[in-house]
Design a protein around this motif. Structure first.
Motif, PDB file in Angstrom:
ATOM      1  N   TYR A  35      29.914  -4.308 -27.504  1.00 63.30           N
ATOM      2  CA  TYR A  35      30.376  -2.927 -27.339  1.00 63.30           C
ATOM      3  C   TYR A  35      31.437  -2.530 -28.354  1.00 63.30           C
ATOM      4  N   PHE A  36      31.419  -3.145 -29.540  1.00 64.10           N
ATOM      5  CA  PHE A  36      32.438  -2.841 -30.536  1.00 64.10           C
ATOM      6  C   PHE A  36      32.329  -1.403 -31.037  1.00 64.10           C
ATOM      7  N   LEU A  37      31.136  -1.016 -31.444  1.00 66.20           N
ATOM      8  CA  LEU A  37      30.957   0.337 -31.972  1.00 66.20           C
ATOM      9  C   LEU A  37      31.268   1.391 -30.908  1.00 66.20           C
ATOM     10  N   THR A  38      30.824   1.145 -29.682  1.00 72.05           N
ATOM     11  CA  THR A  38      31.095   2.079 -28.588  1.00 72.05           C
ATOM     12  C   THR A  38      32.590   2.210 -28.341  1.00 72.05           C
ATOM     13  N   SER A  39      33.297   1.088 -28.339  1.00 67.39           N
ATOM     14  CA  SER A  39      34.740   1.144 -28.082  1.00 67.39           C
ATOM     15  C   SER A  39      35.489   1.850 -29.209  1.00 67.39           C
ATOM     16  N   VAL A  40      35.059   1.657 -30.445  1.00 67.30           N
ATOM     17  CA  VAL A  40      35.705   2.348 -31.568  1.00 67.30           C
ATOM     18  C   VAL A  40      35.461   3.853 -31.469  1.00 67.30           C
ATOM     19  N   LEU A  41      34.230   4.239 -31.151  1.00 64.85           N
ATOM     20  CA  LEU A  41      33.932   5.663 -31.006  1.00 64.85           C
ATOM     21  C   LEU A  41      34.723   6.296 -29.862  1.00 64.85           C
ATOM     22  N   CYS A  46      37.934  10.158 -28.068  1.00 64.66           N
ATOM     23  CA  CYS A  46      38.552  10.579 -26.813  1.00 64.66           C
ATOM     24  C   CYS A  46      40.061  10.715 -26.911  1.00 64.66           C
ATOM     25  N   PHE A  47      40.666  10.164 -27.932  1.00 67.00           N
ATOM     26  CA  PHE A  47      42.112  10.287 -28.154  1.00 67.00           C
ATOM     27  C   PHE A  47      42.949   9.779 -26.981  1.00 67.00           C
ATOM     28  N   TYR A  48      42.394   8.872 -26.187  1.00 66.38           N
ATOM     29  CA  TYR A  48      43.189   8.247 -25.126  1.00 66.38           C
ATOM     30  C   TYR A  48      43.404   6.807 -25.549  1.00 66.38           C
ATOM     31  N   MET A  49      44.431   6.598 -26.337  1.00 68.25           N
ATOM     32  CA  MET A  49      44.601   5.360 -27.060  1.00 68.25           C
ATOM     33  C   MET A  49      44.890   4.108 -26.230  1.00 68.25           C
ATOM     34  N   PRO A  50      45.645   4.160 -25.136  1.00 70.42           N
ATOM     35  CA  PRO A  50      45.945   2.891 -24.446  1.00 70.42           C
ATOM     36  C   PRO A  50      44.695   2.119 -24.041  1.00 70.42           C
ATOM     37  N   LEU A  89      36.447   7.096 -20.553  1.00 69.73           N
ATOM     38  CA  LEU A  89      35.553   8.247 -20.421  1.00 69.73           C
ATOM     39  C   LEU A  89      35.748   8.999 -19.110  1.00 69.73           C
ATOM     40  N   LEU A  90      36.135   8.297 -18.050  1.00 73.39           N
ATOM     41  CA  LEU A  90      36.346   8.954 -16.765  1.00 73.39           C
ATOM     42  C   LEU A  90      37.747   9.545 -16.633  1.00 73.39           C
ATOM     43  N   THR A  91      38.705   9.018 -17.378  1.00 75.68           N
ATOM     44  CA  THR A  91      40.076   9.507 -17.312  1.00 75.68           C
ATOM     45  C   THR A  91      40.270  10.750 -18.165  1.00 75.68           C
ATOM     46  N   LEU A  92      39.531  10.860 -19.232  1.00 77.91           N
ATOM     47  CA  LEU A  92      39.698  11.978 -20.159  1.00 77.91           C
ATOM     48  C   LEU A  92      39.542  13.344 -19.494  1.00 77.91           C
ATOM     49  N   PRO A  93      38.502  13.594 -18.680  1.00 77.35           N
ATOM     50  CA  PRO A  93      38.404  14.913 -18.036  1.00 77.35           C
ATOM     51  C   PRO A  93      39.595  15.218 -17.122  1.00 77.35           C
ATOM     52  N   VAL A  94      40.098  14.209 -16.440  1.00 73.34           N
ATOM     53  CA  VAL A  94      41.260  14.407 -15.574  1.00 73.34           C
ATOM     54  C   VAL A  94      42.474  14.826 -16.397  1.00 73.34           C
ATOM     55  N   LEU A  95      42.666  14.172 -17.522  1.00 72.73           N
ATOM     56  CA  LEU A  95      43.797  14.535 -18.392  1.00 72.73           C
ATOM     57  C   LEU A  95      43.639  15.930 -18.966  1.00 72.73           C
TER      58      LEU A  95
END
Length: 102
Positions: A35-41, A46-50, A89-95
């Protein structure tokens, strides 16, 4: 069965007719994804860096463990990376909703 669903979903191969129960030791196992490419994308888009950066870190560890032949360790790191990707991916809409409301 859940792992098979998530694995196929992440690879875009999900089809209800292909889902089978847990495979026995005689059948071939699914290849371990890093899942390297997926995690980099996810980290970049998504700009949620942590959680995005942690997903990249665990994906890198999974890739290096696969190269060394340590399949159990690679699978463990791969799962951690996948959980962090999904968390991002699930936290981004909440933020975004929270930022819009405030």
């Amino acid at each position: 069965m859940t792992e098979l669903y998530v694995h196929n979903l992440m690879n875009g191969l999900y089809d209800d007719t292909e889902v089978s129960e847990v495979k026995t030791s005689d059948e071939k196992k699914l290849p371990i994804q890093d899942y390297f490419l997926t995690s980099v994308l996810v980290a970049c888009l998504c700009f949620y860096m942590p959680t995005g950066l942690l997903a990249v870190k665990y994906a890198t560890k999974a890739r290096s463990s696969l190269r060394e032949g340590l399949e159990e360790e690679a699978e463990r790191y791969s799962r951690k990376s996948l959980v962090l990707i999904l968390t991002t991916l699930l936290t981004l809409p909440v933020l975004l909703i929270t930022a819009k409301v405030t």
